[in-house]
Write an enzyme that holds these catalytic residues in place. Sequence first.
Site, PDB file in Angstrom:
ATOM      1  N   HIS A 111       9.767 -76.916 -15.310  1.00  0.00           N
ATOM      2  CA  HIS A 111       9.398 -76.845 -16.823  1.00  0.00           C
ATOM      3  C   HIS A 111       7.946 -76.751 -16.951  1.00  0.00           C
ATOM      4  CE1 HIS A 111      13.042 -79.327 -16.854  1.00  0.00           C
ATOM      5  NE2 HIS A 111      13.279 -79.188 -18.328  1.00  0.00           N
ATOM      6  N   ASP A 122       6.101 -80.041 -16.303  1.00  0.00           N
ATOM      7  CA  ASP A 122       6.418 -80.549 -14.872  1.00  0.00           C
ATOM      8  C   ASP A 122       5.136 -80.123 -14.209  1.00  0.00           C
ATOM      9  OD1 ASP A 122       9.046 -81.373 -15.278  1.00  0.00           O
ATOM     10  OD2 ASP A 122       9.711 -79.306 -14.490  1.00  0.00           O
TER      11      ASP A 122
HETATM   12  C1  XLS Z   1      19.020 -81.720 -18.908  1.00  0.00           C
HETATM   13  C2  XLS Z   1      19.089 -80.275 -18.361  1.00  0.00           C
HETATM   14  C3  XLS Z   1      17.526 -79.789 -18.025  1.00  0.00           C
HETATM   15  C4  XLS Z   1      17.648 -78.282 -18.128  1.00  0.00           C
HETATM   16  C5  XLS Z   1      16.608 -77.583 -18.015  1.00  0.00           C
HETATM   17  O1  XLS Z   1      20.135 -82.488 -18.915  1.00  0.00           O
HETATM   18  O2  XLS Z   1      19.728 -80.286 -17.112  1.00  0.00           O
HETATM   19  O3  XLS Z   1      17.135 -80.210 -16.774  1.00  0.00           O
HETATM   20  O4  XLS Z   1      18.284 -77.945 -16.745  1.00  0.00           O
HETATM   21  O5  XLS Z   1      15.742 -78.042 -19.003  1.00  0.00           O
END
Ligand code: XLS
Length: 448
Positions: A107, A110
Site C-alpha cells: 500500500h 506501507d
Molecule cells: C484487508 C485486506 C487488505 C487488502 C489490501 O482485510 O485484505 O489487506 O488486501 O488493501
Amino acid sequence: MSNTVLTETVFSTFDTVKYEGPSSEKALAYRWYDANRIVMGKPLKEHLRFAVAYWHSLAMQGGDPFGSSTIPRPWFEAGDPMAQAKVKADAAFELFRVLDLPFFCWHDADIAPAGDTLAATLKNFHTMVDYVEEKMRNYPTKLLWGTANMFSHPRFMAGASTNPDPEVFAWCAATVKNCMDATQRLGGSNYVLWGGREGYETLLNTNMKQELQQMGRFLTLVVDYKHKIGFKGQILVEPKPKEPTAHQYDFDVATVYSFLKQFGLEKEVRVNIEANHALLAGHTFEHEIATATALGFLGSLDINRGDALLGWDTDQFPNDLWSMTMSMYHVIKGGGLTQGGCNFDAKVRRQSFTPEDLIHAHIGGADLCARAFLTAAKLIEDGRYDKILADRYAGWKKPEAAAILEGKYSLDEIAALALKNNIDPKPRSGKQEQIENFLAREIYSDKF
Ligand code: XLS
Ligand code: CA
Ligand code: CA
C-alpha cells in the site's frame, strides 16, 4: 545506528531459504516449494507467483484491540519518518532475499509516511517509489501489485470513494492516480482496490444508492486512467463482506460481479480473492475461486486463513491442505493465475515477535500452497476425478439436451418433447463419500 546495521540485525544474518525436499531435517528449508520444478509445462514458481505483503511483514507490530505492539521492528526507531521508511525498505528487500519468493505487494502507506498536506504526502510517496525502484534494480523481487490505503486515516472514516464528502472522493482520485503511476513504473502486474470502508455502519445515515453510484464512477475513472496511461496490468477488486464496516459493498465475488455488470466493467476488472474474506462471507475459498472462474474474471489470490472459531479477519498463514488443494484445483481448471499470483496477506501472531518467526511463517505457507498445487495438477493429469464429474453431467452431451442449452427449444417445445419421450428421470448417487475418499487418498498421499 546506521541503516545498514539495523537491516543486518534483522534479516541479513539469515541464509536464503532453499528447497531441500520432504525428508529435510532443517527447519528453515522448503520441503514442497521446489520453485523450478516443471509442472504442467512451466516452473512451479511461475504458476504460484508468491508475493510477500509489505504491510503484514514489515509494518505490522502485533497491536490488537486489547493491547499494544509486541513485535519490535527496529526501522521504526531509525530517525524521522522518511529515514524509517528507507530502513524499512532495506529490511524488506533483505527479507525477500531470505525467502526467495518472486514478488511483493504494497500500500502507499506501507512504503512512505504521510505528510501534512496532499502534496507533501505524494512527494514522500514518490521519493520512496524512487528508493524502491533502486532496490528493485539490485534484487530480483518484482511487484505483484500496488494499492492505496484509503481506510486508516480519519479522513476515510465515512468511506473513500463512497464518502458523503466529494473532497474525500477527490483525495482518493489523486491518491489512486499516483499509486497507479507508481505501480506502472515499478512494473507491477496488477493494481488492487480493496474497499476498506466502502460500506456502512448504519443505514440510518446512509444513502446507499448515492454511494454505489460514487463507487461505480470511481472504478470507471480508474479503468479509464489505466487505458490512458497504457498500464498493462490487471485492475482487481478485492471482495470482503464485513470488517471494518458492518456492510461492505464488495461483499463477495458474486456481488462484485453484479456491481461490475451494472457499470459495464465486467470485462475490465477482475477479482483478488482472499481466503479469509471468503470464510467471513459464509463461503469457502474454493467456492469463491470457482465462482470467479465460472464468471471468467479470476485475477489473483490473497493466501491466508481465518479462524472458524473467531469470525474476524485474523489473516493467519494458511495450513488447511484440503481446502488449498481444492482451491488450486479450481485455479488450474479456470486457466491459472496468469498475471495474478499468491500474495501472503498474512501476519504472524503477536507472540511470534522474532524475525525468524516471520521466515517460518512464509516457509509453511509456501510449502502448503506448493504441495496443494502439485496434488491439484496430479489430479487433473490423472483424470479420474474429472471423469467422475464428467459422467455426472454426461446427459447434457446428448444432442437433444445440448440443443436445449444452446437455446434451440422454447419452454413449450421442451414440455412437448418431455411428453413425447415419456421421460422418467431416475435418482443417481451423488457419490459424495466415494469422492471424498478418493480425494483424501490423493491429498494425503506421500507420493510426489
Ligand atoms: C484487508 C485486506 C487488505 C487488502 C489490501 O482485510 O485484505 O489487506 O488486501 O488493501
Ligand atoms: Ca487482502
Ligand atoms: Ca484480510
